[in-house]
Scaffold this active site. Structure first.
Site, short mmCIF file in Angstrom:
data_model
loop_
_atom_site.label_atom_id
_atom_site.label_comp_id
_atom_site.label_asym_id
_atom_site.label_seq_id
_atom_site.Cartn_x
_atom_site.Cartn_y
_atom_site.Cartn_z
N MET A 108 -27.06 7.31 -36.80
CA MET A 108 -27.94 6.83 -37.87
C MET A 108 -27.29 6.91 -39.26
O MET A 108 -27.95 7.28 -40.23
CB MET A 108 -29.26 7.61 -37.85
CG MET A 108 -30.01 7.48 -36.54
SD MET A 108 -30.38 5.77 -36.09
CE MET A 108 -31.73 5.47 -37.22
N ASN A 114 -21.12 -1.19 -32.09
CA ASN A 114 -22.48 -0.65 -32.24
C ASN A 114 -23.44 -1.46 -31.38
O ASN A 114 -23.19 -2.63 -31.09
CB ASN A 114 -22.92 -0.75 -33.72
CG ASN A 114 -24.29 -0.14 -33.94
OD1 ASN A 114 -24.62 0.92 -33.40
ND2 ASN A 114 -25.13 -0.82 -34.73
N HIS A 169 -27.55 -2.56 -31.26
CA HIS A 169 -28.72 -2.61 -32.15
C HIS A 169 -29.88 -3.29 -31.39
O HIS A 169 -29.67 -4.32 -30.74
CB HIS A 169 -28.37 -3.40 -33.41
CG HIS A 169 -29.50 -3.44 -34.40
ND1 HIS A 169 -29.80 -2.39 -35.23
CD2 HIS A 169 -30.43 -4.40 -34.65
CE1 HIS A 169 -30.86 -2.69 -35.95
NE2 HIS A 169 -31.26 -3.91 -35.63
C1 GRF Z 1 -30.98 2.40 -29.49
O1 GRF Z 1 -32.13 1.61 -29.45
C2 GRF Z 1 -29.86 1.68 -30.20
O2 GRF Z 1 -29.93 0.31 -30.06
C3 GRF Z 1 -30.07 2.07 -31.64
O3 GRF Z 1 -30.51 3.39 -31.60
C4 GRF Z 1 -31.17 3.63 -30.35
C5 GRF Z 1 -30.56 4.86 -29.75
O4 GRF Z 1 -31.25 5.29 -28.62
N1 GRF Z 1 -28.87 1.87 -32.39
P1 GRF Z 1 -30.60 6.38 -27.67
O5 GRF Z 1 -30.30 7.62 -28.52
O6 GRF Z 1 -29.35 5.81 -27.06
O7 GRF Z 1 -31.65 6.70 -26.63
#
Ligand code: GRF
Length: 192
Positions: free
Chosen positions: A90, A107, A109
């Site tokens: 993040m 990445n 998304h």
């Molecule tokens: C996912 O939805 C990804 O696309 C976004 O953050 C979320 C992470 O989920 N960037 P996780 O920690 O992999 O469960």
């Protein structure tokens, strides 16, 4: 075989899907490190289960992004990391890592970029009442979810509440990311 590090801040379900794909022989690459900026993140428990070493840090303990990225970079170089794979990390990646890994940071998304970049992409799509959203895997640049798109998959979310939309999108994420990594990491090898 290419070596990569995963950067994550949260639950780590995408990280786990990637580690499981390696365990199942569907992804031929080696994950040599998990980096997290949240020392309490659940992704750390998942990493332990898969025997992945981790580095957790607290951004506030550093004077600047440059400073913690320099420290991460030393680790990445020591471990001979070829690629950085963001999976729910993040934070924006800064110049230190971007210039050390040009076109080597990916990445995932949860929207069909360029629609709904930034935080809470699933909530944004639901608020906008779009019938279809999806998932994007892209290269990372200095912007927020703006880098060149590698692959996308659409997901129907019409009539879904947040829980169901998230479930559908994450199911597709967990299939798409390992597949794209297999292509991208191993395709580069051919041209080298
Ligand atoms: C996912 O939805 C990804 O696309 C976004 O953050 C979320 C992470 O989920 N960037 P996780 O920690 O992999 O469960």
């Amino acid at each position: 075989m290419k070596r990569f590090a995963i950067f994550a801040s949260g639950s780590g379900s995408n990280a786990e899907a990637i580690w499981q794909a390696i365990a199942d022989g569907q992804l031929s690459a080696e994950c040599v490190l998990l980096v997290t900026d949240k020392p309490e993140a659940t992704v750390l428990d998942r990493a332990e289960r898969y025997g992945i070493s981790s580095f957790s840090f607290t951004p506030k303990a550093y004077a600047s992004k440059e400073e913690f990225e320099e420290e991460i970079l030393v680790l990445l170089r020591t471990l001979r990391v070829d690629y950085i794979v963001l999976a729910g990390y993040m934070r924006l990646i800064g110049n230190v890592l971007l210039s050390a890994y040009p076109n080597r940071i990916l990445n995932i998304h949860p929207s069909l970029l360029p629609a709904f970049p930034g935080k809470d992409a699933i909530g944004q799509a639901l608020d906008a009442n779009v019938p279809t959203s999806g998932v994007t895997v892209h290269y990372v640049d200095a912007g927020m979810d703006t880098g060149p798109i590698i692959a996308q998959a659409s997901v129907e979310i019409e009539g879904c509440d947040r829980t169901e939309a998230t479930r559908r999108i994450q199911t597709i994420e967990h299939q798409l990311y390992p597949r794209v990594l297999q292509q991208v990491l191993n395709q580069q090898e051919v041209f080298k």
